[in-house]
Design a protein around this motif. Sequence first.
Motif, PDB file in Angstrom:
ATOM      1  N   THR A 130      28.309  26.398  40.168  1.00  0.00           N
ATOM      2  CA  THR A 130      29.423  27.303  39.843  1.00  0.00           C
ATOM      3  C   THR A 130      29.099  28.163  39.060  1.00  0.00           C
ATOM      4  N   ALA A 131      28.671  27.524  37.693  1.00  0.00           N
ATOM      5  CA  ALA A 131      28.200  28.497  36.417  1.00  0.00           C
ATOM      6  C   ALA A 131      26.875  29.450  36.789  1.00  0.00           C
ATOM      7  N   GLY A 132      26.180  28.835  37.654  1.00  0.00           N
ATOM      8  CA  GLY A 132      24.833  29.781  38.068  1.00  0.00           C
ATOM      9  C   GLY A 132      25.391  31.075  39.148  1.00  0.00           C
ATOM     10  N   LEU A 133      26.519  30.605  39.912  1.00  0.00           N
ATOM     11  CA  LEU A 133      27.128  31.679  40.880  1.00  0.00           C
ATOM     12  C   LEU A 133      27.719  32.782  39.984  1.00  0.00           C
TER      13      LEU A 133
ATOM     14  N   VAL B 175      47.012  37.872  37.699  1.00  0.00           N
ATOM     15  CA  VAL B 175      46.775  36.783  36.701  1.00  0.00           C
ATOM     16  C   VAL B 175      47.782  37.283  35.561  1.00  0.00           C
ATOM     17  N   PRO B 176      49.037  36.358  35.357  1.00  0.00           N
ATOM     18  CA  PRO B 176      49.708  36.778  34.207  1.00  0.00           C
ATOM     19  C   PRO B 176      48.977  37.074  32.865  1.00  0.00           C
ATOM     20  N   GLU B 177      49.557  38.249  32.126  1.00  0.00           N
ATOM     21  CA  GLU B 177      48.816  38.701  30.896  1.00  0.00           C
ATOM     22  C   GLU B 177      47.623  39.508  31.058  1.00  0.00           C
ATOM     23  N   TYR B 178      47.057  39.509  32.405  1.00  0.00           N
ATOM     24  CA  TYR B 178      45.564  40.030  32.687  1.00  0.00           C
ATOM     25  C   TYR B 178      45.444  41.171  33.697  1.00  0.00           C
ATOM     26  N   GLY B 179      46.542  40.979  34.587  1.00  0.00           N
ATOM     27  CA  GLY B 179      46.486  42.058  35.849  1.00  0.00           C
ATOM     28  C   GLY B 179      45.888  41.384  36.950  1.00  0.00           C
ATOM     29  N   HIS B 180      45.443  42.203  37.786  1.00  0.00           N
ATOM     30  CA  HIS B 180      44.587  41.607  38.787  1.00  0.00           C
ATOM     31  C   HIS B 180      43.075  41.632  38.775  1.00  0.00           C
ATOM     32  N   ILE B 181      42.561  40.417  38.785  1.00  0.00           N
ATOM     33  CA  ILE B 181      41.472  40.073  38.650  1.00  0.00           C
ATOM     34  C   ILE B 181      40.475  39.398  39.766  1.00  0.00           C
ATOM     35  N   PRO B 182      39.428  39.946  40.141  1.00  0.00           N
ATOM     36  CA  PRO B 182      38.704  39.578  41.182  1.00  0.00           C
ATOM     37  C   PRO B 182      38.756  38.097  41.430  1.00  0.00           C
ATOM     38  N   SER B 183      39.495  37.821  42.716  1.00  0.00           N
ATOM     39  CA  SER B 183      39.687  36.153  43.098  1.00  0.00           C
ATOM     40  C   SER B 183      38.511  35.240  42.809  1.00  0.00           C
ATOM     41  N   PHE B 184      37.329  35.902  43.140  1.00  0.00           N
ATOM     42  CA  PHE B 184      36.120  34.792  42.950  1.00  0.00           C
ATOM     43  C   PHE B 184      35.993  34.452  41.435  1.00  0.00           C
ATOM     44  N   LEU B 185      36.288  35.476  40.619  1.00  0.00           N
ATOM     45  CA  LEU B 185      36.093  35.344  39.289  1.00  0.00           C
ATOM     46  C   LEU B 185      37.059  34.351  38.728  1.00  0.00           C
ATOM     47  N   VAL B 186      38.406  34.534  39.195  1.00  0.00           N
ATOM     48  CA  VAL B 186      39.500  33.664  38.845  1.00  0.00           C
ATOM     49  C   VAL B 186      39.242  32.154  39.434  1.00  0.00           C
ATOM     50  N   ASP B 187      38.682  31.898  40.749  1.00  0.00           N
ATOM     51  CA  ASP B 187      38.555  30.765  41.378  1.00  0.00           C
ATOM     52  C   ASP B 187      37.218  30.066  40.628  1.00  0.00           C
TER      53      ASP B 187
END
Length: 273
Positions: free
Chosen positions: A117-120, A59-71
């Motif tokens: 999704t918010a609950g997950l 993720v630009p400006e943030y680096g590598h973020i867990p894909s689930f969190l990004v999704d």
Amino acid sequence: MWDQRLVRLALLQHLRAVYGIKVKGVRGQCDRRRQETTAMEIGGKIFGVPFNALPHSAVPEYGHIPSFLVDACTSLEEHIHTEGLFRKSGSVTRLKALKNKLDHGEGCLSSAPPCDTAGLLKQFFRELPEPIFPADLHEALLKAQQLGTEEKNKATLLLSCLLADHTVHVLRYFFNFLKNVSLRSSENKMDSSNLAVIFAPNLLQTSEGHEKMSANTEKKLRLQAADVYQILSWKRYQLCWVLMVSVPLHHWKALKKGNMKLLVNIREREGKV
């Protein structure tokens, strides 16, 4: 290139001398090796898995973020106006089904109701093997919230420098998302205060939170320790609120570098005495 051990030592000495904050215990190489071993055994699971074992997205400006969190955050941004987002519970049955699909590598967030999704997302943080804010730092972080406003913010920033770089990247990304949610509070009724109340227990877990007990035992404990529980809950909320609001999250990286430089200067001055 800074010697991280010296920077950490300078941080610990400064926190103790200036703010009276002691940081107990530090996770060592054994814990990291244990996590690496675990990473080889979890397969494609998403929940209850260490960060280092999860698929990541750049993720630009943030680096590598867990894909689930990004999704999950990307999906929720389309429903950011939803009233009661994160406060209203999703369907328990649907959450269980969605979690099972995600743990088996199925993409299902795009069609999931926003409250599910918010609950997950809350469950994702709650089920981490180690809380995103390490237990070793909880007492120090909570003590920092007892200081005056200016000292509280400075001490919290210094303590954030003790977090792993990857953890800081994840927190910056997630808190920036929460900031965007709070900016739509006139529609979703979820301002920064409400969000802090919701996420404090998920981000600042204790080991006791994972222990199961009977309903009767839980009721007795709550009655016996109501005052203590209220104080601890308030402090956790207060810390979460400070991190979300008082600290300019998009400047965390610059602040971290600035604090390291400050502490190196402190060490140099100490050496001249």
